[in-house]
Design a protein around this motif. Structure first.
Motif, PDB file in Angstrom:
ATOM      1  N   ASN A 125       0.835  -1.204   0.000  1.00  0.00           N
ATOM      2  CA  ASN A 125       0.000   0.000   0.000  1.00  0.00           C
ATOM      3  C   ASN A 125       0.868   1.251   0.000  1.00  0.00           C
ATOM      4  O   ASN A 125       0.602   2.214  -0.737  1.00  0.00           O
ATOM      5  CB  ASN A 125      -0.919  -0.014   1.231  1.00  0.00           C
ATOM      6  N   VAL A 126       1.925   1.248   0.810  1.00  0.00           N
ATOM      7  CA  VAL A 126       2.842   2.391   0.854  1.00  0.00           C
ATOM      8  C   VAL A 126       3.546   2.553  -0.495  1.00  0.00           C
ATOM      9  O   VAL A 126       3.606   3.660  -1.062  1.00  0.00           O
ATOM     10  CB  VAL A 126       3.877   2.220   1.975  1.00  0.00           C
ATOM     11  N   ILE A 127       4.083   1.464  -1.002  1.00  0.00           N
ATOM     12  CA  ILE A 127       4.849   1.510  -2.253  1.00  0.00           C
ATOM     13  C   ILE A 127       3.984   1.997  -3.412  1.00  0.00           C
ATOM     14  O   ILE A 127       4.454   2.744  -4.286  1.00  0.00           O
ATOM     15  CB  ILE A 127       5.447   0.120  -2.538  1.00  0.00           C
ATOM     16  N   ASP A 128       2.728   1.591  -3.413  1.00  0.00           N
ATOM     17  CA  ASP A 128       1.823   2.019  -4.486  1.00  0.00           C
ATOM     18  C   ASP A 128       1.418   3.486  -4.352  1.00  0.00           C
ATOM     19  O   ASP A 128       0.914   4.074  -5.308  1.00  0.00           O
ATOM     20  CB  ASP A 128       0.554   1.153  -4.476  1.00  0.00           C
ATOM     21  N   THR A 129       1.628   4.077  -3.193  1.00  0.00           N
ATOM     22  CA  THR A 129       1.126   5.430  -2.923  1.00  0.00           C
ATOM     23  C   THR A 129       2.222   6.485  -2.850  1.00  0.00           C
ATOM     24  O   THR A 129       2.056   7.601  -3.363  1.00  0.00           O
ATOM     25  CB  THR A 129       0.334   5.438  -1.592  1.00  0.00           C
ATOM     26  N   VAL A 130       3.346   6.159  -2.229  1.00  0.00           N
ATOM     27  CA  VAL A 130       4.396   7.145  -1.978  1.00  0.00           C
ATOM     28  C   VAL A 130       5.466   7.052  -3.058  1.00  0.00           C
ATOM     29  O   VAL A 130       6.133   6.020  -3.190  1.00  0.00           O
ATOM     30  CB  VAL A 130       5.036   6.928  -0.587  1.00  0.00           C
ATOM     31  N   PRO A 131       5.673   8.110  -3.837  1.00  0.00           N
ATOM     32  CA  PRO A 131       6.697   8.071  -4.887  1.00  0.00           C
ATOM     33  C   PRO A 131       8.093   7.863  -4.302  1.00  0.00           C
ATOM     34  O   PRO A 131       8.396   8.312  -3.187  1.00  0.00           O
ATOM     35  CB  PRO A 131       6.580   9.456  -5.544  1.00  0.00           C
ATOM     36  N   ASP A 132       8.919   7.200  -5.058  1.00  0.00           N
ATOM     37  CA  ASP A 132      10.329   7.010  -4.667  1.00  0.00           C
ATOM     38  C   ASP A 132      11.100   8.226  -5.163  1.00  0.00           C
ATOM     39  O   ASP A 132      11.822   8.165  -6.153  1.00  0.00           O
ATOM     40  CB  ASP A 132      10.860   5.718  -5.278  1.00  0.00           C
ATOM     41  N   ALA A 133      10.927   9.343  -4.454  1.00  0.00           N
ATOM     42  CA  ALA A 133      11.478  10.624  -4.898  1.00  0.00           C
ATOM     43  C   ALA A 133      12.817  10.872  -4.229  1.00  0.00           C
ATOM     44  O   ALA A 133      12.898  10.963  -2.993  1.00  0.00           O
ATOM     45  CB  ALA A 133      10.518  11.758  -4.553  1.00  0.00           C
ATOM     46  N   PRO A 134      13.897  10.969  -5.003  1.00  0.00           N
ATOM     47  CA  PRO A 134      15.217  11.250  -4.422  1.00  0.00           C
ATOM     48  C   PRO A 134      15.201  12.515  -3.580  1.00  0.00           C
ATOM     49  O   PRO A 134      14.571  13.515  -3.942  1.00  0.00           O
ATOM     50  CB  PRO A 134      16.110  11.419  -5.654  1.00  0.00           C
ATOM     51  N   GLY A 135      15.873  12.454  -2.448  1.00  0.00           N
ATOM     52  CA  GLY A 135      15.957  13.616  -1.578  1.00  0.00           C
ATOM     53  C   GLY A 135      14.839  13.739  -0.581  1.00  0.00           C
ATOM     54  O   GLY A 135      14.851  14.657   0.249  1.00  0.00           O
ATOM     55  N   SER A 136      13.860  12.828  -0.633  1.00  0.00           N
ATOM     56  CA  SER A 136      12.813  12.833   0.375  1.00  0.00           C
ATOM     57  C   SER A 136      13.326  12.168   1.647  1.00  0.00           C
ATOM     58  O   SER A 136      14.234  11.340   1.615  1.00  0.00           O
ATOM     59  CB  SER A 136      11.570  12.077  -0.128  1.00  0.00           C
ATOM     60  N   LEU A 137      12.722  12.513   2.763  1.00  0.00           N
ATOM     61  CA  LEU A 137      13.058  11.851   4.007  1.00  0.00           C
ATOM     62  C   LEU A 137      12.630  10.384   3.945  1.00  0.00           C
ATOM     63  O   LEU A 137      11.699  10.038   3.207  1.00  0.00           O
ATOM     64  CB  LEU A 137      12.360  12.535   5.178  1.00  0.00           C
ATOM     65  N   PRO A 138      13.291   9.513   4.678  1.00  0.00           N
ATOM     66  CA  PRO A 138      12.864   8.110   4.695  1.00  0.00           C
ATOM     67  C   PRO A 138      11.398   7.984   5.104  1.00  0.00           C
ATOM     68  O   PRO A 138      10.891   8.764   5.915  1.00  0.00           O
ATOM     69  CB  PRO A 138      13.787   7.466   5.742  1.00  0.00           C
ATOM     70  N   VAL A 139      10.721   7.000   4.541  1.00  0.00           N
ATOM     71  CA  VAL A 139       9.337   6.734   4.919  1.00  0.00           C
ATOM     72  C   VAL A 139       9.276   6.394   6.411  1.00  0.00           C
ATOM     73  O   VAL A 139      10.169   5.729   6.949  1.00  0.00           O
ATOM     74  CB  VAL A 139       8.773   5.575   4.082  1.00  0.00           C
ATOM     75  N   THR A 140       8.218   6.853   7.065  1.00  0.00           N
ATOM     76  CA  THR A 140       8.006   6.572   8.486  1.00  0.00           C
ATOM     77  C   THR A 140       6.896   5.548   8.667  1.00  0.00           C
ATOM     78  O   THR A 140       5.858   5.624   7.999  1.00  0.00           O
ATOM     79  CB  THR A 140       7.625   7.856   9.246  1.00  0.00           C
ATOM     80  N   VAL A 141       7.113   4.602   9.577  1.00  0.00           N
ATOM     81  CA  VAL A 141       6.059   3.696  10.023  1.00  0.00           C
ATOM     82  C   VAL A 141       5.591   4.177  11.395  1.00  0.00           C
ATOM     83  O   VAL A 141       6.384   4.251  12.339  1.00  0.00           O
ATOM     84  CB  VAL A 141       6.555   2.241  10.095  1.00  0.00           C
ATOM     85  N   ASP A 142       4.321   4.523  11.484  1.00  0.00           N
ATOM     86  CA  ASP A 142       3.712   5.063  12.703  1.00  0.00           C
ATOM     87  C   ASP A 142       3.175   3.896  13.528  1.00  0.00           C
ATOM     88  O   ASP A 142       2.211   3.231  13.141  1.00  0.00           O
ATOM     89  CB  ASP A 142       2.592   6.016  12.290  1.00  0.00           C
TER      90      ASP A 142
END
Length: 259
Positions: A125-142
């Motif tokens: 679900n995350v991979i399908d939604t959040v772009p793999d954009a260089p320079g973004s902060l690492p994805v967070t798991v809440d």
């Protein structure tokens, strides 16, 4: 015994005086608590002020966001809710993500982890939604409790069977260990003494955080009742955070996501 008139008499407060003193104390404490509850007084702001890199986290509850205005509010980073569980996406994530990247802010996304579905499907679900954009902060798991889980927390084994494959899949896709956000209780139950490669984002809105395993935190959510310009949603308050290091160090953290 006859009192010596040359000696000053001691005043006795008595039960009425004690009752009045107690009532005044209760009123003062009540007023202090009301100021905190209203967001006008928050002790953590004093402690957090020693950290120069500040940021926010937002979701659809903040409504439509004018990122040009919000980014000018003395903040350096923004972490935006993207997904929840295995099938839910935040209704404003795509626009928030796009507009926030048009500013000078460092931008990241977070996933609200469910205790009720598999880690692999949540990762997808995350991979399908959040772009793999260089320079973004690492994805967070809440990682926090919700609903009936406040009173009936799942076991460590149950949570780890979800969390471990979720973190592994996100690290494999985005190329950097995800950040773990946790409340103190969730941290102690499920994270303590483990996950050394994952930056820790800890919630502590009453006093400065101190992790029970003496580990250093990376991000500290110090307030959930601040107000800034630039949003107009059902939620009038916004979460405030500080980064443990300098802005350049946070940029370096974001650069780890670059491919």
């Amino acid at each position: 015994m006859t009192a010596d008139p040359s000696k000053p008499r001691r005043r006795r407060i008595g039960w009425r005086g004690a009752a009045i003193t107690a009532s005044v104390t209760v009123l003062i404490l009540g007023a202090f608590a009301a100021l905190i509850a209203s967001g006008h007084l928050w002790p953590n702001r004093i402690f957090a002020s020693s950290h120069t890199t500040r940021g926010i986290d937002v979701s659809s509850y903040q409504g439509a966001i004018d990122w040009t205005v919000l980014s000018s509010e003395d903040i350096d980073f923004a972490i935006i809710k993207a997904t929840e569980g295995s099938g839910a996406q935040d209704s404003r994530f795509a626009k928030n993500w796009s507009d926030a990247h048009e500013t000078d802010l460092l931008v990241g996304a977070y996933h609200f982890m469910s205790f009720e579905s598999e880690g692999a499907t949540q990762a997808q679900n995350v991979i399908d939604t959040v772009p793999d954009a260089p320079g973004s902060l690492p994805v967070t798991v809440d990682l926090e409790f919700y609903g009936d889980f406040f009173d009936n927390p799942p076991t460590r084994t149950h949570v780890r069977n979800i969390l471990d494959p979720l973190l592994a899949a996100l690290e494999d896709h985005y190329g950097t260990p995800p950040i773990i956000y946790a409340t103190p209780d969730a941290y102690d139950r499920y994270v303590r003494d483990d996950y050394p490669d994952n930056p820790i984002w800890i919630r502590s809105v009453a006093l400065p955080p101190r992790l029970s395993d003496e580990r250093d935190w990376t991000i500290w959510q110090y307030s959930h009742r601040d107000r800034l310009r630039g949003y107009n949603g059902d939620e009038q308050y916004i979460d405030m955070n500080v980064f443990a290091g300098t802005l350049d160090e946070m940029r370096a953290l974001a650069a780890q996501s670059a491919r």
